[in-house]
Design an enzyme around this catalytic site. Sequence first.
Site, PDB file in Angstrom:
ATOM      1  N   ARG A   1       0.923  -1.316   0.464  1.00 60.10           N
ATOM      2  CA  ARG A   1       0.036   0.171  -0.205  1.00 60.10           C
ATOM      3  C   ARG A   1       1.179   1.184   0.002  1.00 60.10           C
ATOM      4  O   ARG A   1       0.624   2.131  -0.732  1.00 60.10           O
ATOM      5  CB  ARG A   1      -1.299  -0.003   1.822  1.00 60.10           C
TER       6      ARG A   1
ATOM      7  N   ASP B   1      -3.369   4.078   4.907  1.00 55.28           N
ATOM      8  CA  ASP B   1      -3.031   3.397   3.919  1.00 55.28           C
ATOM      9  C   ASP B   1      -3.554   3.252   2.796  1.00 55.28           C
ATOM     10  O   ASP B   1      -2.585   3.229   1.452  1.00 55.28           O
ATOM     11  CB  ASP B   1      -1.631   3.144   4.638  1.00 55.28           C
ATOM     12  N   ASP B   2      -5.040   2.727   2.308  1.00 52.53           N
ATOM     13  CA  ASP B   2      -5.082   2.530   1.846  1.00 52.53           C
ATOM     14  C   ASP B   2      -5.946   3.502   1.143  1.00 52.53           C
ATOM     15  O   ASP B   2      -7.828   3.240   0.804  1.00 52.53           O
ATOM     16  CB  ASP B   2      -5.796   0.978   1.849  1.00 52.53           C
TER      17      ASP B   2
ATOM     18  N   ASP C   1     -12.703   5.368  15.640  1.00 56.86           N
ATOM     19  CA  ASP C   1     -12.891   5.920  15.388  1.00 56.86           C
ATOM     20  C   ASP C   1     -14.121   6.285  16.236  1.00 56.86           C
ATOM     21  O   ASP C   1     -15.116   7.649  15.862  1.00 56.86           O
ATOM     22  CB  ASP C   1     -13.271   5.934  13.440  1.00 56.86           C
TER      23      ASP C   1
ATOM     24  N   HIS D   1     -12.877   2.307   0.970  1.00 52.82           N
ATOM     25  CA  HIS D   1     -12.718   1.426  -0.069  1.00 52.82           C
ATOM     26  C   HIS D   1     -14.348  -0.006   0.768  1.00 52.82           C
ATOM     27  O   HIS D   1     -14.701  -0.780   0.228  1.00 52.82           O
ATOM     28  CB  HIS D   1     -11.821   0.499   0.138  1.00 52.82           C
TER      29      HIS D   1
HETATM   30  N1  UDP Z   1      -3.223  -1.036  10.433  1.00 55.50           N
HETATM   31  C1  UDP Z   1      -2.701  -1.202  10.877  1.00 55.50           C
HETATM   32  N2  UDP Z   1      -1.990  -2.110  12.054  1.00 55.50           N
HETATM   33  C2  UDP Z   1      -2.248  -3.415  11.281  1.00 55.50           C
HETATM   34  C3  UDP Z   1      -3.659  -3.068  11.069  1.00 55.50           C
HETATM   35  C4  UDP Z   1      -3.990  -1.929  10.529  1.00 55.50           C
HETATM   36  O1  UDP Z   1      -1.787   0.277  11.753  1.00 55.50           O
HETATM   37  O2  UDP Z   1      -2.275  -4.567  12.302  1.00 55.50           O
HETATM   38  C5  UDP Z   1      -3.920   0.237  10.309  1.00 55.50           C
HETATM   39  C6  UDP Z   1      -3.220  -0.052   8.010  1.00 55.50           C
HETATM   40  O3  UDP Z   1      -2.677   0.304   8.242  1.00 55.50           O
HETATM   41  C7  UDP Z   1      -4.625   1.599   7.752  1.00 55.50           C
HETATM   42  C8  UDP Z   1      -5.572   1.223   9.212  1.00 55.50           C
HETATM   43  O4  UDP Z   1      -4.918   0.512  10.042  1.00 55.50           O
HETATM   44  O5  UDP Z   1      -4.341   2.315   7.484  1.00 55.50           O
HETATM   45  C9  UDP Z   1      -6.997   0.600   8.463  1.00 55.50           C
HETATM   46  O6  UDP Z   1      -6.704  -1.275   8.352  1.00 55.50           O
HETATM   47  P1  UDP Z   1      -6.990  -1.583   7.268  1.00 55.50           P
HETATM   48  O7  UDP Z   1      -7.864  -0.973   5.822  1.00 55.50           O
HETATM   49  O8  UDP Z   1      -6.623  -3.153   6.702  1.00 55.50           O
HETATM   50  O9  UDP Z   1      -8.700  -2.418   7.537  1.00 55.50           O
HETATM   51  P2  UDP Z   1      -9.888  -1.744   7.412  1.00 55.50           P
HETATM   52  O10 UDP Z   1     -10.118  -0.729   6.390  1.00 55.50           O
HETATM   53  O11 UDP Z   1     -10.153  -3.310   6.175  1.00 55.50           O
HETATM   54  O12 UDP Z   1     -10.716  -1.589   8.601  1.00 55.50           O
HETATM   55 MN    MN Z   2      -9.037  -0.014   4.586  1.00 52.72          MN
END
Ligand code: UDP
Ligand code: MN
Length: 265
Positions: A14, A89-90, A174, A198
Site C-alpha cells: 500500500r 494507507d489505503d 473512530d 474502500h
Molecule cells: N493497520 C495497522 N496495523 C494493523 C492493521 C491495520 O496500523 O495491524 C492500519 C492500516 O495500515 C490502515 C488502517 O489501520 O491504515 C485500517 O486497516 P485496514 O485498511 O487493513 O482495515 P479496514 O479498512 O478493512 O478496516
Molecule cells: Mn482500509
Amino acid sequence: MYVVRTSSKFYRSRLQHVLQTWISLASQHTYFVTDKLLPSVSHDHLILTDKICGQERHAMNTLCCKTAHDFKLFHRHLTNYDWFCHFDDDQYVNSRRLEEYLSTLDSNRPYYIGRNSWAKTLDRRKQPFPYSFWFATLGAGVCLSKPLVHLLQPYTQNIAQFVDGCLKENYHDDIYLGFLIFGYLNITLTKNYRFHSHLEKDFYNDKQKFLEIFNEQITFGFRLPNYCPVFLPNLYDSRSDRYRLRSMHCLLNPHIDECQMRMHK
Ligand code: UDP
Ligand code: MN
C-alpha cells in the site's frame, strides 16, 4: 497536517503507492504513525508505535493506540497548522481539493469533518452521555480544526488513557473519537460526502458517474480487486500501478512533468 497510519506489513502493498502519488505533493506536511522506520521519511515525520502499541494487529487496542499517536503528532504541531487530518494507507488524498475545501471554513471554530460511517446515528443508551451521535470513518479520512484538537487535549494526551477509554466503551477508534467529540464537547460531525473509503460498494461501479465526479472528490479508498478505478486509462504498466492510482494521480494533476510525458506517450 496530514497524518497517515500505516504498518510495515503494508509498506510494499500500500504505502509505496501513496508515497509515489499523493504524498509526493504533500510530503512536507505529511507524517506517519507506524511500527518501523521508512527509508524515505525523516525521523521527525514519523512516530514509532511498535513497543507501546503491542503486536501489529487489526485489534481494537492496537488501532486505538495508533490513533492516540495521531494526537501525539497533532499536539506536537498544534501551533504550526490550522487543520489536522488522519488518513489510512489505503487512501488516495486529493490534497488540492482538500485544502480548497478547508479554506472555505473558519479554522477558528471547532470542526470535526468526515464521512459518516453509518447511515444512522449510533444510539448510545448508557452513561455517561446516553445520546445519539454521528461518527466519521477514519478509513475515509477525518479532519479536525486546531480549536477542536486543543479542546480534545485532556482526553487525548495520554496514550494509555485513550486506549483504556476505547476498551471500556468497547468502541473502535473512530467511534470512540466521535463519542469524545460529541459527548464531552457537544460538537457534531460536519459530513462531507466527497471523502470516500474502500467500504463504499458503489463508488467504482458506475464508470460514467465516476469520470464525471472524480476530479471534485477529496479522498478515495482503494483495495483490490473491486475498489479501485481500473477503468481509467492505464498510463503505467499494470504491475507498477496495481490500483491505477498513478494514472488517477496524473489525470488529477496533469501539470506534473512526469504526467505530461506519460499522457503524451
Ligand atoms: N493497520 C495497522 N496495523 C494493523 C492493521 C491495520 O496500523 O495491524 C492500519 C492500516 O495500515 C490502515 C488502517 O489501520 O491504515 C485500517 O486497516 P485496514 O485498511 O487493513 O482495515 P479496514 O479498512 O478493512 O478496516
Ligand atoms: Mn482500509
